[in-house]
Structure formats: C-alpha cells, structure tokens
Design a protein around this motif. Structure first.
Motif, mmCIF file in Angstrom:
data_model
loop_
_atom_site.group_PDB
_atom_site.id
_atom_site.type_symbol
_atom_site.label_atom_id
_atom_site.label_comp_id
_atom_site.label_asym_id
_atom_site.label_seq_id
_atom_site.Cartn_x
_atom_site.Cartn_y
_atom_site.Cartn_z
ATOM 1 N N THR A 135 0.837 -1.212 0.000
ATOM 2 C CA THR A 135 0.000 0.000 0.000
ATOM 3 C C THR A 135 0.867 1.256 0.000
ATOM 4 O O THR A 135 0.556 2.242 -0.705
ATOM 5 C CB THR A 135 -0.926 -0.009 1.230
ATOM 6 N N VAL A 136 1.926 1.235 0.774
ATOM 7 C CA VAL A 136 2.843 2.389 0.781
ATOM 8 C C VAL A 136 3.448 2.587 -0.612
ATOM 9 O O VAL A 136 3.479 3.712 -1.151
ATOM 10 C CB VAL A 136 3.948 2.193 1.834
ATOM 11 N N GLY A 137 3.935 1.502 -1.208
ATOM 12 C CA GLY A 137 4.524 1.622 -2.543
ATOM 13 C C GLY A 137 3.508 2.071 -3.576
ATOM 14 O O GLY A 137 3.818 2.907 -4.453
ATOM 15 N N SER A 138 2.283 1.557 -3.491
ATOM 16 C CA SER A 138 1.244 1.963 -4.446
ATOM 17 C C SER A 138 0.897 3.437 -4.294
ATOM 18 O O SER A 138 0.649 4.138 -5.284
ATOM 19 C CB SER A 138 -0.003 1.095 -4.229
ATOM 20 N N ALA A 139 0.858 3.938 -3.040
ATOM 21 C CA ALA A 139 0.555 5.359 -2.824
ATOM 22 C C ALA A 139 1.598 6.250 -3.482
ATOM 23 O O ALA A 139 1.266 7.289 -4.093
ATOM 24 C CB ALA A 139 0.465 5.635 -1.328
ATOM 25 N N PHE A 140 2.885 5.863 -3.375
ATOM 26 C CA PHE A 140 3.931 6.684 -3.995
ATOM 27 C C PHE A 140 3.878 6.595 -5.518
ATOM 28 O O PHE A 140 4.162 7.567 -6.225
ATOM 29 C CB PHE A 140 5.306 6.267 -3.480
ATOM 30 N N VAL A 141 3.470 5.468 -6.074
ATOM 31 C CA VAL A 141 3.323 5.358 -7.533
ATOM 32 C C VAL A 141 2.161 6.212 -8.010
ATOM 33 O O VAL A 141 2.263 6.947 -9.009
ATOM 34 C CB VAL A 141 3.137 3.882 -7.926
ATOM 35 N N TYR A 142 1.022 6.112 -7.307
ATOM 36 C CA TYR A 142 -0.141 6.918 -7.692
ATOM 37 C C TYR A 142 0.141 8.424 -7.574
ATOM 38 O O TYR A 142 -0.429 9.234 -8.311
ATOM 39 C CB TYR A 142 -1.351 6.555 -6.825
ATOM 40 N N ALA A 143 1.006 8.806 -6.627
ATOM 41 C CA ALA A 143 1.329 10.226 -6.455
ATOM 42 C C ALA A 143 1.998 10.805 -7.702
ATOM 43 O O ALA A 143 1.938 12.025 -7.953
ATOM 44 C CB ALA A 143 2.232 10.412 -5.233
ATOM 45 N N SER A 144 2.632 9.944 -8.483
ATOM 46 C CA SER A 144 3.330 10.414 -9.685
ATOM 47 C C SER A 144 2.382 10.648 -10.849
ATOM 48 O O SER A 144 2.765 11.294 -11.833
ATOM 49 C CB SER A 144 4.407 9.399 -10.100
ATOM 50 N N ILE A 145 1.151 10.125 -10.766
ATOM 51 C CA ILE A 145 0.244 10.253 -11.900
ATOM 52 C C ILE A 145 -1.033 11.010 -11.550
ATOM 53 O O ILE A 145 -1.879 11.223 -12.418
ATOM 54 C CB ILE A 145 -0.136 8.857 -12.442
ATOM 55 N N THR A 146 -1.185 11.435 -10.297
ATOM 56 C CA THR A 146 -2.403 12.140 -9.906
ATOM 57 C C THR A 146 -2.326 13.610 -10.293
ATOM 58 O O THR A 146 -1.233 14.199 -10.390
ATOM 59 C CB THR A 146 -2.638 12.008 -8.392
ATOM 60 N N GLY B 46 -8.735 8.024 4.072
ATOM 61 C CA GLY B 46 -7.805 8.155 2.955
ATOM 62 C C GLY B 46 -8.417 8.949 1.811
ATOM 63 O O GLY B 46 -7.726 9.750 1.158
ATOM 64 N N GLN B 47 -9.727 8.747 1.586
ATOM 65 C CA GLN B 47 -10.390 9.509 0.530
ATOM 66 C C GLN B 47 -10.509 10.986 0.904
ATOM 67 O O GLN B 47 -10.312 11.868 0.058
ATOM 68 C CB GLN B 47 -11.787 8.927 0.278
ATOM 69 N N LEU B 48 -10.810 11.234 2.159
ATOM 70 C CA LEU B 48 -10.943 12.624 2.602
ATOM 71 C C LEU B 48 -9.605 13.344 2.616
ATOM 72 O O LEU B 48 -9.537 14.563 2.411
ATOM 73 C CB LEU B 48 -11.582 12.673 3.989
ATOM 74 N N LEU B 49 -8.514 12.591 2.885
ATOM 75 C CA LEU B 49 -7.177 13.196 2.906
ATOM 76 C C LEU B 49 -6.535 13.227 1.522
ATOM 77 O O LEU B 49 -5.397 13.691 1.384
ATOM 78 C CB LEU B 49 -6.275 12.414 3.869
ATOM 79 N N PHE B 50 -7.235 12.741 0.524
ATOM 80 C CA PHE B 50 -6.727 12.692 -0.850
ATOM 81 C C PHE B 50 -5.437 11.881 -0.967
ATOM 82 O O PHE B 50 -4.501 12.250 -1.682
ATOM 83 C CB PHE B 50 -6.502 14.115 -1.395
ATOM 84 N N VAL B 51 -5.394 10.753 -0.234
ATOM 85 C CA VAL B 51 -4.249 9.844 -0.374
ATOM 86 C C VAL B 51 -4.361 9.187 -1.749
ATOM 87 O O VAL B 51 -5.382 8.572 -2.075
ATOM 88 C CB VAL B 51 -4.243 8.788 0.739
ATOM 89 N N PRO B 52 -3.339 9.284 -2.585
ATOM 90 C CA PRO B 52 -3.429 8.792 -3.971
ATOM 91 C C PRO B 52 -3.231 7.276 -4.050
ATOM 92 O O PRO B 52 -2.213 6.788 -4.572
ATOM 93 C CB PRO B 52 -2.305 9.554 -4.670
ATOM 94 N N GLU B 53 -4.190 6.492 -3.581
ATOM 95 C CA GLU B 53 -4.076 5.025 -3.630
ATOM 96 C C GLU B 53 -5.480 4.439 -3.678
ATOM 97 O O GLU B 53 -6.323 4.742 -2.828
ATOM 98 C CB GLU B 53 -3.350 4.497 -2.399
#
Length: 440
Positions: free
Chosen positions: A35-46, A88-95
């Motif tokens: 989940t941590v790795g996916s969040a950092f990947v999604y951060a690059s495309i959001t 996570g949705q409210l904090l806009f976590v990109p995952e």
C-alpha cells in the motif's frame, strides 16, 4: 469494540491455529508495504496535490496492519479498515488499489470468522450502507462541479456523467456483494466441514465400539463352546472313573473275568472321552490363534442333530435310562441350528445325569414344528429345587443354563428350564427354522 459472545447452543467455528495467525500477520505486513509503494506510484500520476509522504505511510499502516487480527477480532478490524478507507479519501491519499483489497479482506473475514452472526451481519450492512451513502453524496456533489464538462460529450446515448455514475454504482454493488457472499460461504463451508469431521469421528468411535462388542461376543461364544465340551466329556469321564474304581476293587475275588472286562470298558470310555475333549479343546484354541478367517460355528464343531442318537446311546451306557423320540417330519437345518440343538440336548442330559439321581428316567424329544425345531429333555428325578449349575443367579458358579440361554437368545429362540409340577426337571428349547427355498 469487543467481540460479542455467541448464543447458547450455537455452532462456533474453531479458533485459528497459531500458524494461521502467523500467516495473517505476514499477509498484513506485505499489504502495508504494497500500500505504501502503491501510494507513492499513484502520487506520480495524480492531478491533485497529495498529502505529505508520512501521512500516506501512516495511513497505509492503519488500513493494512489491522488485518493481522482479522480472524480474532473481525468486527473491530472491519470497522477500523472501513474508517481508514474513508479517511484516505478525505485526505486525498493517492491510492485506490490495495486499499480496496484491504477493505474487501476485512469484510470477507467478518463474514467468515464473526463469532456472533448477528453482529457480523449488522456491522457489514452498516459499512456497506455507509459506503453507498457516501458514494451517492459524492456523485450529487460532483454533478454540480464546474469540472464536469471535462468528461467530454461521449459517443453513447447516455449522459457521460450518468454513465460514469452507473458504472461506479455497479462496481460497488459487485464489490460489496462478493465480499458479503464469499464471507458467508466460507463460514458455511467451515461449518459443514466440521460437522462432517464430527460425524466421521462418531462413526469411527461407533465402529471401534462394534469391534470391541464383536470381540466380547466371540469370547462369550467360545467360552460357551469350551464349557459344553469340557462339562460333557469330563462328566462322562468322572462317571466312568467311578465305575472303574468300584469294579477294580472286586477284581481279586472275581473268577470269570467279567468284572475285569467291565473295568476295561469303563477305562476305555474314559480314554475316549478324554481324547475327544482334548481334540475339541485343541481345535478351538487353535482357531483362536488364527488371525483370519474368524472362528465360526462350523469351525468350532461338526456335531449336530445327526449325532443325537450317539449322544443318547452314550448316556445310556453311563447307566441312565433315556427314551428318545422324533416327532414330526425331519427337515433340513442350518449347521448353526443343528449344533445348537445338539448342545442343548448335551447340556440337559449332563445335568440330568448329575442331579436327577441314579434311578431317574430321562425323556428326550426332538420335535419338527411349523417353522421351528424344538428339543425337550425332561426327567422324573429329584427336581423340585434349584440344581447346581441350573440357575447362575442362585449359584454363581453354574454356567450350564447361562450358556444354554445365551445360545438360544443368540439364535432368536425360546428357552424354558425349570422343575416340573409332577416332579423332575425339564429343559425345552425352540429354535426358528427358515423354510428351504425350492428351485424354480
């Protein structure tokens, strides 16, 4: 929130083993890292600004780590994971990949491992309803959003936003329905498996009990056979030995050798009976030592109704007057029934010779009846009271009548034994006979 206890008498799933709990912890750790790795990947495309990296990392721990306890505290884990998903949705976590997996596993685990089924149902329904209310509110809010036109006109008949909303609703329906259904299925499968295992254990225990009972019954039957053999032949040996002793005491004064001939005859009878008894005992004990096939009545003895005449003659030679009658038309008997008739007659004659007195007269009758065969042995001796060996409840050492009764009961017959009203004693045993089938 503590897990509620199940209702009294309700089936409870076996608690997970330490190995299963260890696997849950390992899976939870993998999901945290993923989940941590996916969040950092999604951060690059959001397209929006994500929160600080440590917020995303902390959120990944909160939503995935509780799954280590998904089987021990499934309701608590489901509520925590659902709350973390919304946060996570409210904090806009990109995952959106592993967070959905974590929520699915939490809902599934509550259905599969919830001890209290009412709590498991209500908590899942509350989470699902809450998620749909949040989805519908988000769709309503986004419907008036200025950026709605970015969806484009599209090429279908539906409005683009309505199509997008329909797909999201359908995806969520399938998502939550699958988590709910497969969780319940896992619970039902575990219940069916444990019930099957319990029935298997019960059948195994019943089979072991049946085997033990069969061994006990076989020992009783063998003991009965041994008693019949020993009681008869040893009794005959005792009578003959007494006669030989009395005759030999007069040999010196006998001039024509008649007494000596009688003594020789008595000793020969003792020898013959001893040989028969020993052979029968060797045969039975030899069969006991064999592992297979099991001992049967035919193996135990070849005696039967055809040998009754010889048994009567033997009793007459011992000095007891015996009248023997065959009533009815003789029919074919099974080896077991034939042996039972012989053994009952043998025991009854032995008891009459031992207890009726030297002047007693014995009447033996073999009756062929409709669907049954009956053997009756009566005497006009002392009778009247309980004879030694005739009533094991009065004389614990006596096994003769007990053996007869066991033999008759095992064959489904009827035994009558007791003193006669006009004096003497009578033994009457009736065995059912299955009519022989006539070939067509």
């Amino acid at each position: 929130m503590a897990e509620s206890t199940p209702t009294a008498g309700a089936w409870q799933r076996q608690r997970p083993s330490p190995a299963a709990l260890g696997r849950d912890a390992a899976v939870a750790a993998v999901l945290v890292v993923a989940t941590v790795g996916s969040a950092f990947v999604y951060a690059s495309i959001t397209s929006f600004t994500p929160p600080a990296w440590w917020v995303s990392a902390l959120w990944a721990v909160v939503i995935a780590a509780p799954l280590a306890f998904r089987r021990r505290l499934p309701a608590v884990v489901a509520l925590v994971v659902a709350a973390a998903f919304v946060a996570g949705q409210l904090l806009f976590v990109p995952e959106v990949l592993f967070s959905n997996i974590c929520l699915f596993v939490a809902l599934y685990s509550l259905g599969a491992w919830g001890v209290n089924r009412t709590v498991a149902k209500l908590v899942r329904l509350a989470i699902i309803v809450g998620m749909f209310l949040w989805l519908f509110s988000t769709l309503v809010v986004n419907a008036s959003s200025p950026g709605l036109g970015e969806l484009g006109a599209g090429h279908g008949a539906l409005d683009p936003y309505i199509a997008l909303a329909s797909i999201q609703v359908l995806q969520n329906l399938l998502y939550f329905a699958a988590a709910y259904y497969f969780g319940n299925s896992a619970w039902s499968s575990a219940r069916a498996r444990e019930l099957l295992e319990e029935r298997t254990r019960e059948l195994q225990a019943e089979r072991e009990r049946s085997q033990r009972q069969a061994v006990v019954l076989e020992r009783i039957r063998i003991a009965r056979e041994l008693h019949d053999v020993v009681a008869h032949h040893v009794s005959v040996m005792g009578v003959q030995a007494g006669a030989a002793r009395r005759v030999l005491a007069k040999v010196d004064s006998d001039s024509d050798g008649e007494l000596l001939d009688k003594a020789v005859t008595a000793v020969a009878a003792i020898e013959e009976n001893a040989r028969v008894a020993v052979n029968d005992l060797h045969h039975l004990l030899g069969a006991l030592r064999q592992s297979a096939p099991p001992l049967t009545l035919d193996d135990a003895s070849s005696l039967g109704v055809p040998q009754l005449e010889a048994l009567i003659d033997e009793t007459r030679l011992l000095g007891t007057e015996v009248d023997f009658w065959v009533v009815g038309t003789p029919g074919a008997l099974s080896p077991a029934t034939s042996l039972n008739v012989y053994r009952i007659a043998q025991e009854a004659l032995t008891n009459a010779r031992k207890h009726a007195g030297p002047a007693a007269r014995v009447d033996a009758r073999l009756r062929y009846l409709d669907g049954a065969v009956e053997i009756e042995v009566s005497d006009n001796g002392r009778g009247g009271g309980s004879r030694p060996g005739a009533n094991p409840d009065v004389e614990p050492g006596g096994l003769g009548q007990l053996g007869m009764r066991e033999r008759v009961d095992a064959a489904g017959g009827v035994l009558e034994a007791g003193p006669r009203a006009r004096g003497g004693y009578v033994v009457r045993a009736r065995f059912p006979v299955t009519p022989a089938r006539v070939p067509q």
